[in-house]
Design an enzyme around this catalytic site. Structure first.
Site, PDB file in Angstrom:
ATOM      1  N   GLU A  22       0.820  -1.266   0.111  1.00 11.80           N
ATOM      2  CA  GLU A  22      -0.185   0.174  -0.155  1.00 11.80           C
ATOM      3  C   GLU A  22       0.787   1.307  -0.055  1.00 11.80           C
ATOM      4  O   GLU A  22       0.661   2.100   0.824  1.00 11.80           O
ATOM      5  CB  GLU A  22      -0.939   0.029   1.206  1.00 11.80           C
ATOM      6  CG  GLU A  22      -1.835  -1.261   1.224  1.00 11.80           C
ATOM      7  CD  GLU A  22      -2.829  -1.318   2.179  1.00 11.80           C
ATOM      8  OE1 GLU A  22      -2.711  -0.594   3.241  1.00 11.80           O
ATOM      9  OE2 GLU A  22      -3.598  -2.375   2.530  1.00 11.80           O
ATOM     10  N   GLU A  55      -6.519 -10.421  -1.146  1.00 10.12           N
ATOM     11  CA  GLU A  55      -7.192 -10.023   0.045  1.00 10.12           C
ATOM     12  C   GLU A  55      -8.694 -10.018  -0.288  1.00 10.12           C
ATOM     13  O   GLU A  55      -9.530  -9.092   0.031  1.00 10.12           O
ATOM     14  CB  GLU A  55      -6.617  -8.906   0.480  1.00 10.12           C
ATOM     15  CG  GLU A  55      -5.302  -8.784   1.025  1.00 10.12           C
ATOM     16  CD  GLU A  55      -4.791  -7.379   1.507  1.00 10.12           C
ATOM     17  OE1 GLU A  55      -5.869  -6.834   2.300  1.00 10.12           O
ATOM     18  OE2 GLU A  55      -3.666  -7.311   1.859  1.00 10.12           O
TER      19      GLU A  55
END
Ligand code: G3I
Length: 383
Positions: A160, A274
């Site tokens: 991220e 995810e």
């Protein structure tokens, strides 16, 4: 009540229970998600496994090829204070996986969250210098990646790094503590150290919403393409991109498909790392923030359709996709509590989404082989 009436009652009750729960369960008992997708891509789930019931562990063994520790391998839990490493939870998790023939994926080495403040604090209360921050990062990556060398398939090395709401004209890197202490080259450096620490591991860049803007080549997707090209140019040993896949009922599926082909065009492998699809139609997603009301039954059908369409996309691109991992095993083992985003209820009953995915796999098997499927067979995966 005489004995015969009692026995008849028991038989009727048992039959009724079987209709409500048993049929679904019996069917699920016969079908395993990982077997349905064998030869296409690995099926994974997130979980630290600590405190899991025997039913939950059995569910993992049956349906998943690979587990990602949801929290326990992150920087904060593994090194809460400088040089004090703690591996009790991930060690136990990896041991269980090895004993049960389940693979492990490492998550994560460099992140702006769940990372101790001490990484960025210098002597005398000053911010750590670039050199000190890098030295600490190197030690962290070597200690953690070498410990699990040979036991994890790969790592989400960088997690991220791209900020939200960018135009896509720049990399739009998140101004995190790592960015402030070191600068944009910290990402390349992390990949290089991860490679040195574990020469055989697959090394991934992992992020959320990086498919957004893929069709129009704007926003976070355009930033991700820019960043990945730079990492490759700078010699970062990057194997692939993890599209996290925290999605909802109105997720733009065209963007998902285009992002997969765009990343593949850079010579990178792709994983969905995810995956969850909220049944509330809400994408806030976080920790019960919203979506607390009753979810209409029809939403579970809609959720099943979104999952089905996603897996149809993944199957079309199975030649570049290595793994599809769900972020949890059930609606109660999920960071998106009460948004019921996964394939099983908290009681591990399969939801319509589970059945849709089993069906999508068998339809794909039954379908006449088209050109791209034939190509997939002709060019086996090289990893
Ligand atoms: O460890 C403490 C525990 O000591 C304490 O008793 C408990 C009280 O609430 O909190 C525990 O920490 C929580 C931790 O999960 C472990 O359960 C944190 O508060 C909580 O913030 C943390 O949430 C995790 C989140 O990452 C942190 O950002 C979620 O479980 C985890 O699913 C989530 O995973 C992230 C991926 O790593 C990266 N991509 C997004 C994804 C979802 O947010």
């Amino acid at each position: 009540m005489n004995k015969r009436i009692l026995i008849s009652c028991l038989i009727v009750c048992a039959a009724a229970a079987a209709t409500v729960y048993g049929e679904d369960k019996a069917e699920a008992d016969l079908k395993s998600l990982k077997e349905a997708y064998a030869g296409k891509f690995l099926i994974g789930a997130a979980g630290d496994l600590r405190g899991y019931s025997s039913d939950e562990l059995a569910n993992i063994k049956m349906h998943y090829d690979i587990v990602t520790p949801e929290n326990s391998m992150k920087p904060q839990p593994t090194q809460p204070t400088e040089n004090n490493f703690n591996f009790s939870t991930p060690d136990a998790m990896v041991d269980w996986c090895m004993k049960n023939d389940v693979k492990v994926w490492g998550h994560t080495l460099l992140w702006h969250a769940q990372t101790g403040r001490w990484f960025f604090e210098g002597p005398d209360g000053q911010p750590a210098s670039r050199e000190l921050a890098l030295e600490r990062l190197k030690k962290h990556i070597f200690t953690v990646a070498q410990r699990y060398k040979g036991r994890v398939v790969g790592w989400d090395v960088v997690n991220e790094a791209i900020d939200d709401r960018g135009t896509g004209r720049t990399e739009n890197l998140r101004r995190s503590s790592w960015y402030t202490a070191v600068g944009p080259d910290v990402l390349t450096q992390a990949f290089k150290w991860a490679r040195e620490a574990d020469p055989d591991a697959e090394l991934y860049y992992n992020d959320y919403n990086i498919e957004q803007g893929a069709v129009a080549n704007t926003g976070k997707h355009a930033s991700s393409m820019m960043l990945l090209k730079r990492l490759i140019e700078e010699g970062a040993p990057i194997t692939g991109v993890g599209i996290q896949g925290h999605w909802h009922l109105d997720t733009n599926l065209a963007d998902v498909e285009k992002a997969i082909t765009n990343y593949a065009s850079l010579g990178l492998r792709v994983a969905i790392t995810e995956l969850d699809v909220t049944a509330t139609g809400d994408n806030s997603g976080e920790f019960n923030v919203r979506g607390g009301g009753t979810i209409p039954e029809e939403n579970y059908q809609k959720q099943a359709e979104v999952y089905r369409k996603l897996f149809e996309i993944f199957l079309r691109h199975a030649d570049v996709i290595d793994r599809v991992t769900f972020w949890g095993i059930s609606d109660t083992r999920s960071w998106r509590g009460r948004q019921n985003a996964l394939l099983f209820t908290g009681r591990l009953e399969p939801k319509p989404a589970f059945h849709a995915l089993i069906e999508a796999a068998s339809k794909n098997e039954a379908a006449p082989k088209n050109e791209s499927a034939a190509k997939n067979e002709a060019a086996p995966k090289t990893d």
